[in-house]
Design a protein around this motif. Structure first.
Motif, short mmCIF file in Angstrom:
data_model
loop_
_atom_site.label_atom_id
_atom_site.label_comp_id
_atom_site.label_asym_id
_atom_site.label_seq_id
_atom_site.Cartn_x
_atom_site.Cartn_y
_atom_site.Cartn_z
N ARG A 52 3.69 9.96 -9.66
CA ARG A 52 2.91 10.05 -10.99
C ARG A 52 2.12 11.40 -11.03
NH1 ARG A 52 2.82 5.74 -14.27
NH2 ARG A 52 3.79 3.70 -13.61
N ASP A 53 1.52 11.87 -10.03
CA ASP A 53 1.06 12.98 -9.78
C ASP A 53 1.89 14.29 -9.73
OD1 ASP A 53 -1.38 14.53 -9.25
OD2 ASP A 53 -1.24 14.83 -7.12
N GLN A 79 0.77 -1.35 0.02
CA GLN A 79 -0.23 -0.08 0.10
C GLN A 79 0.96 1.22 0.08
OE1 GLN A 79 -2.96 -0.09 3.15
NE2 GLN A 79 -3.63 -1.99 2.48
N ALA A 80 1.86 1.31 0.87
CA ALA A 80 2.86 2.34 0.99
C ALA A 80 3.49 2.58 -0.55
CB ALA A 80 3.78 2.17 1.97
N GLU A 81 4.12 1.73 -1.23
CA GLU A 81 4.66 1.64 -2.57
C GLU A 81 3.66 2.46 -3.26
OE1 GLU A 81 6.15 -2.11 -3.38
OE2 GLU A 81 7.73 -1.87 -2.03
N GLY A 82 2.31 1.57 -3.37
CA GLY A 82 1.24 2.22 -4.15
C GLY A 82 0.95 3.70 -4.14
N ARG A 83 0.78 4.27 -2.85
CA ARG A 83 0.66 5.75 -2.53
C ARG A 83 2.00 6.44 -3.10
NH1 ARG A 83 -1.14 3.56 2.34
NH2 ARG A 83 0.61 4.14 3.31
N ARG A 84 3.22 5.85 -2.84
CA ARG A 84 4.27 6.57 -3.46
C ARG A 84 4.25 6.66 -4.91
NH1 ARG A 84 9.65 3.12 -3.32
NH2 ARG A 84 8.40 2.18 -4.98
N ASP A 85 3.93 5.66 -5.53
CA ASP A 85 3.86 5.52 -7.02
C ASP A 85 2.79 6.70 -7.66
OD1 ASP A 85 6.01 3.69 -7.11
OD2 ASP A 85 4.63 1.98 -7.49
N ALA A 86 1.63 6.59 -6.78
CA ALA A 86 0.80 7.79 -7.16
C ALA A 86 0.99 9.10 -6.97
CB ALA A 86 -0.57 7.25 -6.33
N ALA A 87 1.77 9.09 -6.00
CA ALA A 87 2.27 10.42 -5.68
C ALA A 87 3.29 10.83 -6.40
CB ALA A 87 2.97 10.56 -4.24
#
Length: 319
Positions: free
Chosen positions: A215-216, A205-213
């Motif tokens: 990309r954003d 989940q943390a890696e997903g949030r990091r990747d989303a951030a």
């Protein structure tokens, strides 16, 4: 009944002695056995399976030995392991007589000697191992016992071919304790596996949030770069065409903004935060620019929307 005369009686005695002598001198040995022959108490030779002759009244049969492979049961006994746990152990030994003479005269009772030696060495081998090793290392115990017994029985003319431990059984109290320990270990492994799963889930989940951030941020950076490029292009166009092109661009964006406000279906009231004359003047200025004409000399230009200043100059003053 007529009485037997002396010659007849002697003949009968001789006949009986002859039959007994023949019976004493002829021996039939069954298959799988070997008999020893003793003469006046001393071993002389072996009798093989089949028909054999010996000297009556001089030779006699000493021992009858089975040369087939024999299965010998080892009685159950209590053995103490290295960690002071008591277990009940029994087994079986497979052996075969290879030298009948040694098996008959080198040891008094071959079977009893094998049983005693097997029991003694079982205690010695298991006594060097803890309980867990004893329960899980049957092959190791069998191999050790086979090596010891085979070497010890060689002077007796016997060959130990296989040793098998049949049962290694701890006491009932120890079995219950082992079951409790096994249950606790399984519960611990399940808890560790669940914790590892939760940890992996949080990491993902943390890696997903990091990747989303990331990309954003990349999207915002790309948008800012596009806006910067558009601003630079407008600035270059204004520098090449003069202040008139800049005024036209501002007036065009101004009109589009009011069109968007008026076209919004959720807005029933449009508030114009400026003077209508300024709006009309801006539109007139844009129309004059489109027709390629200049404003009438001496006529002050309309103020900028919102009363602001054009960067780099005074309000609505042409360069």
């Amino acid at each position: 009944m007529p009485e037997l005369n002396l010659p007849t009686l002697v003949l009968l005695v001789v006949l009986v002695l002859a039959v007994i002598t023949v019976a004493q001198g002829v021996r039939t040995i069954p298959q799988g056995q070997v008999w020893t022959v003793e003469r006046f108490g001393a071993f002389t030779r072996l009798l093989s399976p089949g028909l054999n002759l010996i000297i009556p009244y001089v030779d006699r049969i000493g021992h009858r030995l089975n040369v087939q492979e024999v299965v010998l049961d080892i009685p159950e006994q209590s053995v103490i392991t290295k960690d002071n746990a008591t277990v009940a152990v029994d087994g079986i030994v497979y052996y075969r007589v290879m030298d009948p003479a040694k098996a008959a005269y080198a040891v008094q009772d071959l079977t009893q000697a094998l049983v005693a030696m097997a029991m003694t060495n079982i205690r010695a081998v298991i006594g060097e191992m803890d309980l867990d090793q004893t329960l899980s290392s049957r092959d190791r115990i069998n191999t050790s016992l086979l090596t010891i017994l085979d070497g010890a029985t060689d002077p007796w003319g016997a060959k130990v071919s296989r040793v098998e431990i049949r049962k290694i059984e701890p006491p009932e109290t120890l079995i219950r304790a082992m079951n409790l320990q096994m249950t606790a270990e399984r519960e611990r492994r399940a808890a560790v596996a669940k914790a590892e799963g939760d940890k992996q889930s949080l990491v993902l989940q943390a890696e997903g949030r990091r990747d989303a951030a990331l990309r954003d941020a990349e999207a915002r950076e790309a948008l800012a770069q596009a806006e910067a490029n558009a601003t630079r292009m407008v600035a270059e166009a204004a520098a090449g065409a003069g202040a008139d092109a800049l005024r036209y661009f501002i007036a065009q964006q101004y009109v589009k903004a009011f069109e968007a406000m008026a076209a919004n279906p959720s807005s029933r009231l449009v508030i114009v935060p400026m003077e209508s004359a300024a709006l009309a003047g801006g539109i007139t200025q844009a129309m004059e620019l489109l027709r390629g004409t200049q404003p009438t000399p001496g006529t002050p230009p309309p103020p900028a929307p919102g009363g602001g200043l054009i960067p780099g100059g005074s309000p609505w003053n042409r360069a």
